[in-house]
Design a protein around this motif. Structure first.
Motif, short mmCIF file in Angstrom:
data_model
loop_
_atom_site.label_atom_id
_atom_site.label_comp_id
_atom_site.label_asym_id
_atom_site.label_seq_id
_atom_site.Cartn_x
_atom_site.Cartn_y
_atom_site.Cartn_z
N SER A 37 0.83 -1.20 0.00
CA SER A 37 0.15 0.07 0.10
C SER A 37 0.86 1.36 -0.09
CB SER A 37 -0.84 -0.02 1.26
OG SER A 37 -0.05 -0.01 2.42
N PRO A 38 0.34 2.24 -0.51
CA PRO A 38 1.19 3.56 -0.51
C PRO A 38 1.27 4.12 1.20
CG PRO A 38 -1.05 3.99 -1.54
CD PRO A 38 -0.98 2.58 -1.25
N VAL A 39 2.12 5.00 1.09
CA VAL A 39 2.55 5.43 2.46
C VAL A 39 1.12 6.27 3.03
CG1 VAL A 39 4.04 6.67 3.78
CG2 VAL A 39 4.82 5.49 2.08
N GLN A 40 0.85 7.19 2.43
CA GLN A 40 -0.27 8.02 2.72
C GLN A 40 -1.32 8.45 1.66
OE1 GLN A 40 1.30 11.43 4.77
NE2 GLN A 40 2.12 10.18 6.61
N PRO A 41 -2.18 7.52 1.41
CA PRO A 41 -2.87 7.56 0.11
C PRO A 41 -3.63 8.94 0.18
CG PRO A 41 -3.81 6.17 1.61
CD PRO A 41 -2.55 6.47 2.21
N TYR A 42 -3.95 9.70 1.45
CA TYR A 42 -4.89 10.85 1.51
C TYR A 42 -3.88 12.12 1.63
CZ TYR A 42 -8.37 7.55 1.58
OH TYR A 42 -9.32 6.32 1.12
N SER A 43 -2.74 12.02 1.29
CA SER A 43 -1.97 13.00 1.81
C SER A 43 -1.89 14.05 0.55
CB SER A 43 -0.39 12.76 2.09
OG SER A 43 0.30 12.29 0.81
N GLU A 44 -1.50 15.26 0.66
CA GLU A 44 -1.49 16.23 -0.28
C GLU A 44 -0.55 15.94 -1.36
OE1 GLU A 44 -1.23 20.56 0.92
OE2 GLU A 44 -2.97 20.21 2.49
N PRO A 45 -1.06 15.91 -2.72
CA PRO A 45 0.21 15.74 -3.70
C PRO A 45 1.13 16.85 -3.61
CG PRO A 45 -1.85 16.70 -4.67
CD PRO A 45 -2.16 16.61 -3.12
N LYS A 46 2.40 16.53 -4.06
CA LYS A 46 3.73 17.37 -3.99
C LYS A 46 3.56 17.94 -5.59
CE LYS A 46 5.83 14.77 -0.33
NZ LYS A 46 6.65 13.97 0.19
N GLY A 47 4.24 19.00 -5.63
CA GLY A 47 4.81 19.33 -6.84
C GLY A 47 3.45 20.57 -7.32
N GLU A 48 3.39 20.66 -8.58
CA GLU A 48 2.49 21.65 -9.06
C GLU A 48 1.11 21.16 -9.31
OE1 GLU A 48 3.24 25.09 -9.82
OE2 GLU A 48 5.14 24.46 -8.71
N ALA A 49 0.37 20.89 -8.24
CA ALA A 49 -0.88 20.41 -8.58
C ALA A 49 -1.92 21.40 -8.43
CB ALA A 49 -0.82 19.73 -7.00
N MET A 50 -2.94 21.13 -9.20
CA MET A 50 -3.83 22.12 -9.55
C MET A 50 -5.22 21.47 -9.15
SD MET A 50 -2.68 23.54 -13.24
CE MET A 50 -4.49 24.70 -13.45
N LYS A 51 -6.35 22.43 -8.87
CA LYS A 51 -7.60 22.08 -8.41
C LYS A 51 -8.42 22.04 -9.56
CE LYS A 51 -10.88 22.95 -4.83
NZ LYS A 51 -11.37 23.50 -3.91
N VAL A 52 -9.13 20.83 -9.91
CA VAL A 52 -9.61 20.66 -11.22
C VAL A 52 -11.01 21.30 -11.27
CG1 VAL A 52 -10.88 18.82 -12.83
CG2 VAL A 52 -8.62 18.40 -11.42
N ILE A 53 -11.83 21.15 -10.34
CA ILE A 53 -13.34 21.94 -10.09
C ILE A 53 -13.27 22.82 -8.99
CG2 ILE A 53 -15.39 21.41 -9.56
CD1 ILE A 53 -15.50 18.60 -10.41
N ALA A 54 -13.54 24.23 -9.51
CA ALA A 54 -13.45 25.33 -8.45
C ALA A 54 -14.43 25.24 -7.69
CB ALA A 54 -13.37 26.46 -9.53
N GLY A 55 -15.64 25.09 -7.91
CA GLY A 55 -16.67 25.07 -7.22
C GLY A 55 -17.78 23.99 -7.67
#
Length: 77
Positions: A37-55
């Motif tokens: 399993s991944p270390v922390q599946p719900y952690s914030e992504p690293k790098g240049e992450a963008m929010k797909v849906i604004a609202g």
């Protein structure tokens, strides 16, 4: 009633071996899950992450039943 020490000793030995193997199998399963399993599946992504849906999109005000049903199936609200 005959009380056989050898019979009871073999039963206790069986239970002890069974318990040890049970703990080894459970520990091995826990180790395997930790490796796979991944270390922390719900952690914030690293790098240049963008929010797909604004609202949240607004619900259609039209009275057309098909459009409202499509909205319900798409967004679940």
């Amino acid at each position: 009633m005959v009380f056989s020490i050898r019979g009871w000793a073999s039963r206790l030995l069986f239970l002890a071996v069974f318990a040890i193997l049970l703990f080894v199998a459970a520990g091995g399963y826990r180790w395997l899950i930790a490796v796979v399993s991944p270390v922390q599946p719900y952690s914030e992504p690293k790098g240049e992450a963008m929010k797909v849906i604004a609202g949240e999109p607004s619900m259609p005000d039209s009275a057309i039943g098909a459009e409202r049903l499509r909205w319900f199936y798409w967004y679940g609200e």
